[in-house]
Design an enzyme around this catalytic site. Sequence first.
Site, PDB file in Angstrom:
ATOM      1  N   CYS A 158       6.788  -5.161  15.041  1.00  0.00           N
ATOM      2  CA  CYS A 158       6.532  -4.036  16.334  1.00  0.00           C
ATOM      3  C   CYS A 158       4.940  -4.600  16.700  1.00  0.00           C
ATOM      4  CB  CYS A 158       6.589  -2.701  16.058  1.00  0.00           C
ATOM      5  SG  CYS A 158       8.236  -2.461  15.365  1.00  0.00           S
ATOM      6  N   CYS A 206       3.212   8.658   1.061  1.00  0.00           N
ATOM      7  CA  CYS A 206       3.764   7.707   1.888  1.00  0.00           C
ATOM      8  C   CYS A 206       3.979   6.189   1.172  1.00  0.00           C
ATOM      9  CB  CYS A 206       3.071   7.515   3.373  1.00  0.00           C
ATOM     10  SG  CYS A 206       3.598   6.215   4.414  1.00  0.00           S
ATOM     11  N   GLU A 257       0.938  -1.198  -0.014  1.00  0.00           N
ATOM     12  CA  GLU A 257       0.002  -0.028  -0.116  1.00  0.00           C
ATOM     13  C   GLU A 257       0.926   1.258   0.064  1.00  0.00           C
ATOM     14  OE1 GLU A 257      -3.508  -1.843   2.603  1.00  0.00           O
ATOM     15  OE2 GLU A 257      -1.997  -0.800   3.750  1.00  0.00           O
ATOM     16  N   CYS A 303       1.708  -2.450  15.494  1.00  0.00           N
ATOM     17  CA  CYS A 303       1.620  -2.328  14.060  1.00  0.00           C
ATOM     18  C   CYS A 303       0.962  -3.354  13.354  1.00  0.00           C
ATOM     19  CB  CYS A 303       3.057  -1.942  13.744  1.00  0.00           C
ATOM     20  SG  CYS A 303       3.089  -1.465  11.814  1.00  0.00           S
ATOM     21  N   CYS A 334      -0.657   5.511  10.284  1.00  0.00           N
ATOM     22  CA  CYS A 334       0.698   4.907  10.704  1.00  0.00           C
ATOM     23  C   CYS A 334       0.207   3.696  11.500  1.00  0.00           C
ATOM     24  CB  CYS A 334       1.420   5.693  11.608  1.00  0.00           C
ATOM     25  SG  CYS A 334       1.869   7.406  10.992  1.00  0.00           S
ATOM     26  N   CYS A 366       6.212  -6.637   6.740  1.00  0.00           N
ATOM     27  CA  CYS A 366       7.310  -6.189   7.209  1.00  0.00           C
ATOM     28  C   CYS A 366       7.949  -7.397   8.447  1.00  0.00           C
ATOM     29  CB  CYS A 366       6.984  -5.020   8.082  1.00  0.00           C
ATOM     30  SG  CYS A 366       8.428  -4.218   8.831  1.00  0.00           S
TER      31      CYS A 366
HETATM   32  N1  SAH Z   1       9.889   0.283   9.546  1.00  0.00           N
HETATM   33  C1  SAH Z   1       9.822   1.702   9.382  1.00  0.00           C
HETATM   34  C2  SAH Z   1       8.792   2.371   8.678  1.00  0.00           C
HETATM   35  C3  SAH Z   1       7.418   2.323   9.035  1.00  0.00           C
HETATM   36  S1  SAH Z   1       7.122   3.859   9.415  1.00  0.00           S
HETATM   37  C4  SAH Z   1       9.846   2.211  10.996  1.00  0.00           C
HETATM   38  O1  SAH Z   1       9.857   1.254  11.752  1.00  0.00           O
HETATM   39  O2  SAH Z   1      10.082   3.499  11.121  1.00  0.00           O
HETATM   40  C5  SAH Z   1       5.602   3.861  10.364  1.00  0.00           C
HETATM   41  C6  SAH Z   1       5.552   4.712  11.731  1.00  0.00           C
HETATM   42  O3  SAH Z   1       4.513   4.466  12.338  1.00  0.00           O
HETATM   43  C7  SAH Z   1       6.756   3.871  12.594  1.00  0.00           C
HETATM   44  O4  SAH Z   1       7.220   5.024  13.502  1.00  0.00           O
HETATM   45  C8  SAH Z   1       5.802   2.854  13.580  1.00  0.00           C
HETATM   46  O5  SAH Z   1       6.600   2.560  14.686  1.00  0.00           O
HETATM   47  C9  SAH Z   1       4.582   3.978  13.415  1.00  0.00           C
HETATM   48  N2  SAH Z   1       3.404   3.002  13.998  1.00  0.00           N
HETATM   49  C10 SAH Z   1       3.462   1.667  13.832  1.00  0.00           C
HETATM   50  N3  SAH Z   1       2.064   1.394  14.223  1.00  0.00           N
HETATM   51  C11 SAH Z   1       1.464   2.336  14.640  1.00  0.00           C
HETATM   52  C12 SAH Z   1       0.189   2.709  15.280  1.00  0.00           C
HETATM   53  N4  SAH Z   1      -0.702   1.599  15.415  1.00  0.00           N
HETATM   54  N5  SAH Z   1       0.031   3.919  15.747  1.00  0.00           N
HETATM   55  C13 SAH Z   1       0.728   4.683  15.456  1.00  0.00           C
HETATM   56  N6  SAH Z   1       2.097   4.665  15.039  1.00  0.00           N
HETATM   57  C14 SAH Z   1       2.299   3.344  14.442  1.00  0.00           C
END
Ligand code: SAH
Length: 347
Positions: free
Chosen positions: A107, A96, A83, A110, A328, A103
């Site tokens: 996390c 974005c 996406e 996420c 995000c 991935c």
């Molecule tokens: N893998 C990279 C790129 C992802 S960027 C990274 O980890 O930075 C997306 C951003 O959104 C990252 O900072 C991620 O940690 C954050 N993110 C992930 N899940 C989220 C959520 N449920 N709510 C808010 N931010 C989130």
Amino acid sequence: MLSLLDLHPDAYPLEGYRKRQLLQWVFEHGAASFADMTNLPAKVRAELSASYTLDPFLSIETVPSSDGSVKYLFTLPDLKQMEAVYMPYEDRRTICVSTMVGCPAKCAFCATGALGFGRNLTPGEIVGQVLAVARGQGISPREIRNLVFMGMGEPLLNYEHVMTSARIMLHEHALGMSKRRVTLSTVGLPRGIRKLAAEDDLGIKLAISLHAPDEETRQRIIPTAHANTIAEIMASAREYQAFTGRRVTFEYAMLRGVNDHLWQADLLADLLRGLVSHVNLIPMNPWDGSGFEETPEADLQAFYDRLEARGVEVSVRRSRGRDAGAACGQLALKKPGAAPAGLISLQ
Ligand code: SAH
């Protein structure tokens, strides 16, 4: 067949002004096929079509959000999906992009992490997201001036392809973006951060997903944290800054009762001392089964105030596209309930 979009402009098949014309068709006019490139001789167009593909996607669906953002869902030739999110603001258009299908970072908060790792995207599949979104929005690709590598995937684990795509984004005859408006976000991999610092022709912005200032909390929410300590990440951020002179952004998703205590704000301020940095607090975007909740507004404000009082430069990133599952951490290939999904190309 080769994908033209995988190539850096220096490696394009034509020479001189023919090459300029080809680049203009691709990046200025956003041409969808070689046949459209009417000022190229028919023979050249035929040769290009015989050797190269231009559109890396099988199909594209769009999911609009009430705030004007649009989620683009791409199906790749191997039927895998990923996406991108288009975000129009008053003064700019931002995209974005994803760097992987799924991935590997996993996390806990996420939704993309919950999908697991599918595969790396090619440079053309990354750049192609910009071209397809521009086409979908009816604008020139070069009108999208801001780009964040913050979609699905960990960009520093698809390093070479992401670097090639970034060079195509910045190339003056390709997308012509300013390096100050291209940001790479990483889960925090010190080796990759050091490598990025050494790409001195690139100079794009760096954002690090820190999300917790203490090992215990960080390891609880980010599995890769076991391999990369906060101290190592901060050391690599300092090196990055020493090398590039660039400010480093730290992303911090606010998770209720997990990382939103004031002692954590204090610890974060301690970590950032002496570094030119910016903290982006991101209200946690909910998704089914995440097991995490958003920090209540008053607590978020208190955390913000504490950081500010400690001299930390801080802002709150209000995610866009929540109702389209485009915010995000929500990118997980789901089309939310009743939202109308428009089909814009099927080959
Ligand atoms: N893998 C990279 C790129 C992802 S960027 C990274 O980890 O930075 C997306 C951003 O959104 C990252 O900072 C991620 O940690 C954050 N993110 C992930 N899940 C989220 C959520 N449920 N709510 C808010 N931010 C989130």
